[in-house]
Scaffold this motif. Sequence first.
Motif, PDB file in Angstrom:
ATOM      1  N   TYR A 138      59.141  13.709 -24.164  1.00 22.67           N
ATOM      2  CA  TYR A 138      59.138  14.598 -25.050  1.00 22.67           C
ATOM      3  C   TYR A 138      60.374  15.064 -25.625  1.00 22.67           C
ATOM      4  O   TYR A 138      61.406  14.940 -24.937  1.00 22.67           O
ATOM      5  CB  TYR A 138      58.194  15.677 -25.239  1.00 22.67           C
TER       6      TYR A 138
ATOM      7  N   TYR B  52      54.983  12.791 -13.455  1.00 20.67           N
ATOM      8  CA  TYR B  52      56.187  12.018 -13.630  1.00 20.67           C
ATOM      9  C   TYR B  52      56.388  10.861 -12.620  1.00 20.67           C
ATOM     10  O   TYR B  52      56.035  10.868 -11.277  1.00 20.67           O
ATOM     11  CB  TYR B  52      57.310  13.348 -12.938  1.00 20.67           C
TER      12      TYR B  52
ATOM     13  N   THR C 153      44.882  10.813 -12.683  1.00 22.39           N
ATOM     14  CA  THR C 153      45.078  12.070 -12.830  1.00 22.39           C
ATOM     15  C   THR C 153      44.208  12.861 -13.575  1.00 22.39           C
ATOM     16  O   THR C 153      43.775  14.050 -13.338  1.00 22.39           O
ATOM     17  CB  THR C 153      46.543  12.311 -13.469  1.00 22.39           C
TER      18      THR C 153
ATOM     19  N   ALA D 120      50.917  15.885 -29.013  1.00 22.43           N
ATOM     20  CA  ALA D 120      50.794  16.685 -28.098  1.00 22.43           C
ATOM     21  C   ALA D 120      49.916  17.745 -28.050  1.00 22.43           C
ATOM     22  O   ALA D 120      49.110  18.285 -27.193  1.00 22.43           O
ATOM     23  CB  ALA D 120      52.073  17.130 -27.361  1.00 22.43           C
TER      24      ALA D 120
ATOM     25  N   ILE E  12      45.381  21.159 -17.583  1.00 17.71           N
ATOM     26  CA  ILE E  12      46.563  20.639 -18.044  1.00 17.71           C
ATOM     27  C   ILE E  12      47.382  19.956 -16.917  1.00 17.71           C
ATOM     28  O   ILE E  12      47.497  20.792 -16.216  1.00 17.71           O
ATOM     29  CB  ILE E  12      47.233  21.553 -19.070  1.00 17.71           C
ATOM     30  N   HIS E  13      47.711  18.812 -17.079  1.00 18.42           N
ATOM     31  CA  HIS E  13      48.165  17.996 -16.090  1.00 18.42           C
ATOM     32  C   HIS E  13      49.647  17.462 -16.778  1.00 18.42           C
ATOM     33  O   HIS E  13      49.572  17.054 -17.880  1.00 18.42           O
ATOM     34  CB  HIS E  13      47.648  16.911 -15.485  1.00 18.42           C
ATOM     35  N   GLY E  14      50.701  17.602 -15.869  1.00 17.89           N
ATOM     36  CA  GLY E  14      52.129  16.948 -16.291  1.00 17.89           C
ATOM     37  C   GLY E  14      51.888  15.821 -14.986  1.00 17.89           C
ATOM     38  O   GLY E  14      51.081  15.692 -14.083  1.00 17.89           O
TER      39      GLY E  14
ATOM     40  N   GLU F 238      58.874  22.953 -27.390  1.00 14.77           N
ATOM     41  CA  GLU F 238      58.229  23.506 -26.535  1.00 14.77           C
ATOM     42  C   GLU F 238      56.757  23.886 -26.970  1.00 14.77           C
ATOM     43  O   GLU F 238      56.682  23.945 -28.394  1.00 14.77           O
ATOM     44  CB  GLU F 238      58.737  25.121 -26.441  1.00 14.77           C
TER      45      GLU F 238
ATOM     46  N   CYS G  75      46.389  15.061 -19.639  1.00 18.63           N
ATOM     47  CA  CYS G  75      47.523  14.542 -19.130  1.00 18.63           C
ATOM     48  C   CYS G  75      48.642  14.379 -20.121  1.00 18.63           C
ATOM     49  O   CYS G  75      48.543  13.519 -20.952  1.00 18.63           O
ATOM     50  CB  CYS G  75      47.411  13.494 -17.981  1.00 18.63           C
ATOM     51  N   TYR G  76      49.722  15.058 -19.832  1.00 16.51           N
ATOM     52  CA  TYR G  76      50.963  14.917 -20.682  1.00 16.51           C
ATOM     53  C   TYR G  76      51.889  13.896 -19.854  1.00 16.51           C
ATOM     54  O   TYR G  76      52.559  14.490 -18.737  1.00 16.51           O
ATOM     55  CB  TYR G  76      51.679  16.144 -21.241  1.00 16.51           C
ATOM     56  N   PHE G  77      52.444  12.684 -20.312  1.00 14.23           N
ATOM     57  CA  PHE G  77      53.083  12.060 -19.468  1.00 14.23           C
ATOM     58  C   PHE G  77      54.152  11.018 -20.132  1.00 14.23           C
ATOM     59  O   PHE G  77      54.667  10.191 -19.742  1.00 14.23           O
ATOM     60  CB  PHE G  77      52.354  11.133 -18.455  1.00 14.23           C
TER      61      PHE G  77
END
Length: 357
Positions: free
Chosen positions: A278, A303, A171, A259, A299-301, A283, A273-275
């Motif tokens: 949390y 799932y 990613t 984060a 900025i990527h998420g 927020e 990438c935030y995976f």
Amino acid sequence: MKSICLTGAPNPEEKILGQVSLVDEDMPEPGPEDVLIRVAYASICGSDTNILKGNVPQNLLDNLSIVLQFQPFHLGHEISGVIEAVGNTAATMGFKVGDRVTSNYIQYCNTCYWCRTGQENFCEHPKQHMDGMSEYVCWHMSQVHKIPDDVSLLNACQTEPLSISMNATETVGIRPGSRVFVSGAGAIGLYAIQFAKKSGAALIVASDVVEDKQKRAVENGADYAVNPMEEGWEDTAMAYTGGLGYDAVLEASGAPAAADAALRLTSKNGHVCYFAMYPPTWEMKVNPYNELYEGSKHIHGMYTSADMFPRTVSMLPKMELGKVIDKVMAPEDCQEAFDLACSGNYGKIVFKFSEDE
């Protein structure tokens, strides 16, 4: 058969962990498209520990408390094992008794918009099989993957978490020469470090609050490791890049402070990438002018991993999984194992359900 289940609800306000027990259940019966797997190994995932900690949205926590009044709640989805029986249709697809396999715990519908456009992780009608910590599981043939002969069943139970790390590293576009920062040196972070190394990263820096995990990050391929609790740690991390920041940042800790820092450590035109899972009510604040306009940061998420399983299985012989698996324990010691896992001081803790190797 025996299954490890949540039998006591957590109380996050009083920091009381949920209770797990080994319970007796009926043997599942495979349908025509199903595969009955004799589980060899099942490992504890961070999502399992989050359930025990009550680190889930309030509505899910309330539902969990209601469910536990009537029946135990199944746990586990990172498994490997040997096929015990196959349905008629599954047999025509090449599965047979004795095959050594691993499985993706999610059965996708393959009919919704997301499935038909190659985005199965957003399937509108998924069936999540969270009963992996059992002597036997009965899952759909589409979930099951054979493993190479030279891969042990112990290592094969790491396919699902390994697929998450593979997806995350892809990613953020790690390539030869990349500067990479991995936030959180748990199992997912350690696997991400290994993948970053194999992808040609020129610099890999990891962070973790546990000193032993910092050492393990280096053992798994990181050039340096920093403690995010120490004063000036971000300056130290940035200094390793000559002040440029990191081309690729992987936030695998799930900690809000980490984060926030991940975006600051990302270079101009870099990818973060935030995976991780949390706190549901937390927020994150982002300054669009500084970070997105002037910094052009991406900025990527992320799932789950959906279609990554076949390629992850092919990578099993190439990974150093023994550097991440810490303990192999008996199902009878499930409460002790979960207490250790919830401490945050370990990589992977695995239950051994059979003598299959």
